[in-house]
Every structure is written in C-alpha cells, then in structure tokens.
Design a protein around this motif. Structure first.
Motif, short mmCIF file in Angstrom:
data_model
loop_
_atom_site.label_atom_id
_atom_site.label_comp_id
_atom_site.label_asym_id
_atom_site.label_seq_id
_atom_site.Cartn_x
_atom_site.Cartn_y
_atom_site.Cartn_z
N LEU A 1 0.82 -1.21 0.00
CA LEU A 1 0.00 0.00 0.00
C LEU A 1 0.86 1.27 0.00
O LEU A 1 0.54 2.25 -0.67
CB LEU A 1 -0.94 -0.01 1.20
N ILE A 2 1.97 1.23 0.73
CA ILE A 2 2.89 2.37 0.74
C ILE A 2 3.48 2.58 -0.65
O ILE A 2 3.60 3.70 -1.14
CB ILE A 2 4.01 2.15 1.79
N GLU A 3 3.85 1.48 -1.30
CA GLU A 3 4.37 1.55 -2.68
C GLU A 3 3.35 2.18 -3.63
O GLU A 3 3.70 2.88 -4.57
CB GLU A 3 4.72 0.15 -3.18
N LYS B 1 -0.75 7.14 2.17
CA LYS B 1 0.05 7.82 3.18
C LYS B 1 -0.50 7.68 4.59
O LYS B 1 0.13 8.15 5.54
CB LYS B 1 0.20 9.30 2.82
N GLU B 2 -1.66 7.06 4.73
CA GLU B 2 -2.19 6.78 6.06
C GLU B 2 -2.70 5.35 6.10
O GLU B 2 -3.56 4.97 5.31
CB GLU B 2 -3.31 7.75 6.43
N LEU B 3 -2.17 4.57 7.02
CA LEU B 3 -2.58 3.18 7.20
C LEU B 3 -3.40 3.10 8.48
O LEU B 3 -2.89 3.41 9.57
CB LEU B 3 -1.36 2.27 7.29
N VAL B 4 -4.65 2.69 8.36
CA VAL B 4 -5.55 2.60 9.51
C VAL B 4 -5.68 1.14 9.92
O VAL B 4 -6.18 0.31 9.15
CB VAL B 4 -6.94 3.18 9.17
N LEU B 5 -5.21 0.82 11.12
CA LEU B 5 -5.28 -0.55 11.61
C LEU B 5 -6.67 -0.80 12.16
O LEU B 5 -7.15 -0.07 13.04
CB LEU B 5 -4.23 -0.78 12.69
N THR B 6 -7.32 -1.83 11.66
CA THR B 6 -8.70 -2.08 12.06
C THR B 6 -8.93 -3.55 12.33
O THR B 6 -8.19 -4.42 11.89
CB THR B 6 -9.67 -1.54 11.00
N GLY B 7 -10.00 -3.83 13.06
CA GLY B 7 -10.39 -5.19 13.40
C GLY B 7 -11.70 -5.14 14.14
O GLY B 7 -12.24 -4.06 14.39
N ILE B 8 -12.24 -6.28 14.49
CA ILE B 8 -13.49 -6.30 15.24
C ILE B 8 -13.27 -5.75 16.65
O ILE B 8 -14.10 -5.03 17.18
CB ILE B 8 -14.06 -7.73 15.29
N ASN B 9 -12.16 -6.09 17.25
CA ASN B 9 -11.73 -5.46 18.51
C ASN B 9 -10.21 -5.32 18.39
O ASN B 9 -9.45 -6.16 18.85
CB ASN B 9 -12.12 -6.30 19.72
N THR B 10 -9.79 -4.24 17.74
CA THR B 10 -8.39 -4.05 17.35
C THR B 10 -7.43 -4.21 18.51
O THR B 10 -6.33 -4.75 18.36
CB THR B 10 -8.22 -2.65 16.72
N ASP C 1 6.95 7.49 3.24
CA ASP C 1 6.30 8.71 3.70
C ASP C 1 4.85 8.37 4.05
O ASP C 1 3.96 8.45 3.21
CB ASP C 1 6.37 9.77 2.59
N PHE C 2 4.63 7.98 5.29
CA PHE C 2 3.28 7.57 5.70
C PHE C 2 3.13 7.69 7.21
O PHE C 2 4.10 7.90 7.93
CB PHE C 2 3.01 6.12 5.27
N ARG C 3 1.89 7.56 7.67
CA ARG C 3 1.62 7.56 9.11
C ARG C 3 0.66 6.43 9.43
O ARG C 3 0.04 5.84 8.55
CB ARG C 3 1.07 8.91 9.56
N ILE C 4 0.54 6.13 10.72
CA ILE C 4 -0.30 5.02 11.19
C ILE C 4 -1.41 5.58 12.07
O ILE C 4 -1.16 6.43 12.94
CB ILE C 4 0.54 4.01 12.02
N ARG C 5 -2.62 5.09 11.85
CA ARG C 5 -3.73 5.48 12.73
C ARG C 5 -4.39 4.21 13.26
O ARG C 5 -4.56 3.23 12.51
CB ARG C 5 -4.77 6.32 11.97
N LEU C 6 -4.74 4.23 14.53
CA LEU C 6 -5.41 3.08 15.13
C LEU C 6 -6.91 3.21 14.95
O LEU C 6 -7.47 4.30 15.04
CB LEU C 6 -5.08 2.99 16.62
#
Length: 473
Positions: free
Chosen positions: A206-208, A212-221, A263-268
């Motif tokens: 996805l970065i490639e 630029k923003e990766l959102v980590l998700t799950g049913i109960n992350t 060049d990216f950031r992480i969001r929970l």
C-alpha cells in the motif's frame, strides 16, 4: 419444459453470458471499517477473475450486499437494499454476506430475491460460490457455526482502496468481551489475529501504491495478539511476556510498521478501554508514525451501567487514560461512542455520561440509542427504556458532544498540525484533509498538494472543521 430442464437452460444462458461479455458486479457495504476492508478484498478477487466493478446504483449482473447487524436499524437497511437491487435488475444474482446473515440466516433466506448467503468466515469464498451458482447449483447458504469461527481467514493482500490517501489494514477478527448489549461476538466468533508477516507485506504494498495513512482495524483491534497460544508469525506457539520491554499485543504491529521506510503515518481504529489501559497506552506513545488520535469507546459515563454492560472498567479508568493522552499532547484527538437508554438507565446515570463528555475534552461523540438484540443478556433485562426517553437523551447528548467538539477545535487554534491533504473542492477552491489528531482542515494553495502532507497553522473554526494557513517548508 420441465422445472429441471428450465434450470439447466437458465444455467447455460448464464454461462454463455459470462463467456460472451464481461460480467458486471456491484457491492454495497454497510457497517464498520472491517466490512469496508473485506469488500475491497472481494473486489480485487473478482477483478482477477475478469469481472467489472460497477456502482451499486447501476445495472449489474451480480449484487453483493455486505451486511451489518450491530443495531436493528442495520438489519433493516440490509433488508431494504436487498429488495432495492432486484428492482434494478430482477434477473441479477444477489449475494448477501456478513454479520446479519451470520446471526439470522433463516430470516435472510426468506427475503425474496436472495440467491446466495455467506457468513462472516465464508465471505472469502464468494467468487467460487458465484461460479457454482452460474453452473446451475442453485441457491445456497454457507454459514459456519459459532464454535467453528476459530481460525483467521486470510483474504490475501489488498493493493488499493476507494480513497486515494487512506487505506485500512485488517489485523484481527472476533471478540471475546461479550458486552451484554452486543451481538457482534456471536457474528464474528473467537479472537484470532492475522500473521504479522501478512500485515507488513500488505502495508509495504500500500505504501508503494502511494497511500500515506494506514488505519489498523479489526473487530476489537486492541485484542490483537491477546489470544492464548498466539504467535505473531502466524503459528500457535505460546506467547510469553517475560519483561516490561518485550513487545506484545497491538504494539507488535505498530512497532513493525513504524520501522518501515516511506512517507506515511499510522492510525489506530477503534480501541476498547477494557483492553487498552493507561499503562499500555504509554507504550504506544513512543512511536513517531502513530497519530495522536484514538477512538476509545466509552459507552456510558455511569459506573453502574458500565457494570451492567459488562465493560470491566470504571469511568475513572477512562479518564485516567484520557489524562495520559492529553498530557502527551494537549491536542490529542479522542473520539468515542456512547449508548443512551440502556436498560435501567436512570436520569442520574445519563447525567454521568453528559458530565464525562464535558470533562474529557473529547473531539467527537457518536451517540447511539440502545438497540435490543435478541440473544444478548441486555435483551432479557427488565426496565427497558421507552423510545421517547431514548430520543430525548440522544438529542441532549448529541448537543453536549457537539459543544465538546467545538471546544476541542477552539483549543487547537494557533497550533501547527500535519495535514494529509485529500482533495480540492472545486466549488470553494479549498484543499481539505485531516490532521494527525483527526481535525478536518481546509486551506488554500497555488500548487496541487493532493495526497501530500502539509504543515498547516489552524486559525479559524470553519464549516465542519478548521480553516488554516499553509506553512511553507
């Protein structure tokens, strides 16, 4: 023509149709970010098989409705859209998948026009089920029982999302908290975590692609890696926490992604304070790519109601976590969910929710009226609250939440924030995007700055966010 011969004839027509031209398939997704991620994974599978993705408002040969069942309204929306697509194309194949059909397969099967049903752990096999239907196998239901929902179903590496700047990455499945009002554990099954190697591989791809923003998700992350015997490499080796410095839980993924180049950031995604304590949150604050924003589901400000909800924390625990985050960054964005009208909720209980909204410095409050879900403990509780009382409390809490959001925006004025610019509004000429602490920001630029990070000084509350000045680097 006999009924059997008629079915064979229809099958041959469908197969001939698929051979002669590109089959069109449309998706309609209800509910959470996990559903959005899973829809994207399915889209890519169908594209690989030669299907053309089209809008759910357009004529399609196949319609896929990815359902939600978190509230009664979610169920109703699912049923309404199933009926709607059959009006667009009565001869279409309609596949209904996800949480609603997982917990109510018989009800879903009785809806006129439904051809295929696939539960939460069967979504990944939908392309095969569609092909079987085209071969004349007829309507089918694919549901695994609750006690079979124990293995993480890898859907493959996704390479795109509908947005060009932000991408979701699913890191876990299931929940074992069993809040008394919630049907989702029954719909999604046991907690199971995705292998770190697959998550990292997907993030790299996805970065490639320029996300630029990766959102980590799950049913109960927050439960990532918390199941017994979890091994982040995807095996079943027992995980042992031998020292304070050892990385465990969701920090495994945050650390792995934080170390990636690019060049990216992480969001929970949404986190639960019955899993993420102030002490654990402190561990996460050291990661530079992690956005200073958390969605922490409060659900009630009343300790008595929290206990009835089986939330396993007190309001003081929630505020301790909030204080820690605000100490780290006074502009830390904290969004939340609150339920009003839970069985037995008194005016005093409700007032505690209003108080905590005013006290916690929240940036946004999502208010939900309690929805009775058959099969949950709360559905059997006495003292169910009348609809008119729920509506009144909802209106009052929404107003308190809006006021809290306004205060949060005002407190951020004068600060410089990093904004991921998403697009330019042709009507206003303003670029818009979200700051790292999740404020909607508008600014002007003479250059095209879409899908770029920009330093913006926040100067004025504007529309549904803040107007800012671009800081030249």
């Amino acid at each position: 023509m006999s009924e059997e011969n008629s079915k064979d004839h229809d099958s041959k027509i469908r197969l001939q149709k698929k051979t002669e031209y590109t089959m069109k398939i449309a998706f309609h997704t209800l509910g959470c970010k996990v559903n959005q991620y899973e829809t994207q994974a399915l889209k890519e599978k169908f594209i690989e098989r030669g299907y053309e993705i089209t809008s759910d408002d357009d004529f399609a040969d196949v319609y896929v409705i990815n359902t939600c069942t978190v509230t009664g309204l979610s169920d109703r929306k699912s049923r309404q859209f199933i009926r709607r697509v059959k009006k667009i194309n009565p001869d279409s194949i309609t596949a209904v998948i996800g949480c609603y059909v997982q917990v109510s397969p018989e009800e879903a099967s009785q809806i006129e026009g439904v051809d295929l049903i696939a539960g939460t752990n069967e979504k990944n096999h939908l392309p095969e089920y569609i092909e079987e239907y085209l071969m004349g196998r007829g309507s089918s239901v694919h549901i695994k029982e609750y006690d079979q929902l124990t293995e993480y179903e890898e859907t493959g590496i996704i390479t795109s999302m509908d947005t060009r700047t932000r991408a979701f990455i699913k890191i876990q499945e299931g929940c074992d908290r069993f809040c008394s009002y919630c049907i989702i554990p029954y719909a999604r099954g046991a907690v199971r975590s995705r292998a770190r190697t697959e998550i990292v591989k997907e993030a790299e791809r996805l970065i490639e692609k320029g996300y630029k923003e990766l959102v980590l998700t799950g049913i109960n992350t927050a439960l990532y890696g918390m199941e017994k015997g979890f091994d982040s490499r995807g095996g079943k080796q027992e995980a042992v926490k031998s020292s304070e410095d050892e990385v465990y839980g969701i920090e495994i993924i945050v650390k792995a992604l934080d170390e990636l180049p690019g060049d990216f950031r992480i969001r929970l995604g949404s986190l639960e304070p019955n899993v993420i304590s102030a002490e654990y949150a402190k561990r996460l604050l050291k990661y530079k790519r992690l956005c200073p924003h958390m969605h922490l589901s409060l659900q009630s400000g009343s300790d008595r109601i929290l206990k009835q909800m089986n939330r396993n924390y007190a309001s003081a625990d929630y505020l301790k976590l909030v204080d820690l985050l605000k100490e780290h960054d006074p502009g830390y964005g904290i969004t939340t969910d609150i339920i009003v009208g839970f069985p037995g909720e008194t005016e005093e209980d409700f007032s505690e929710s209003v108080k905590i909204v005013k006290k916690a410095g929240l940036s946004k409050v999502h208010v939900f009226k309690y929805s009775k879900r058959e099969g949950t403990k709360a559905a059997e509780m006495k003292e169910q609250i009348a609809p008119q009382i729920k509506a009144k409390r909802s209106e009052e809490l929404i107003k308190a939440g809006e006021e809290a959001g306004k205060r949060f925006l005002l407190q951020n004025l004068g600060t410089i924030r990093t904004v991921l610019i998403e697009q330019c509004d042709p009507n206003t000429g303003l670029y818009e995007g979200f700051s790292e602490n999740y404020i909607k920001v508008y600014c002007r630029s003479d250059q095209n700055i879409s899908n770029q990070f920009a330093a913006v000084k926040l100067i004025e509350v504007y529309s549904d966010g803040v107007l800012g000045n671009l800081i030249n680097s």
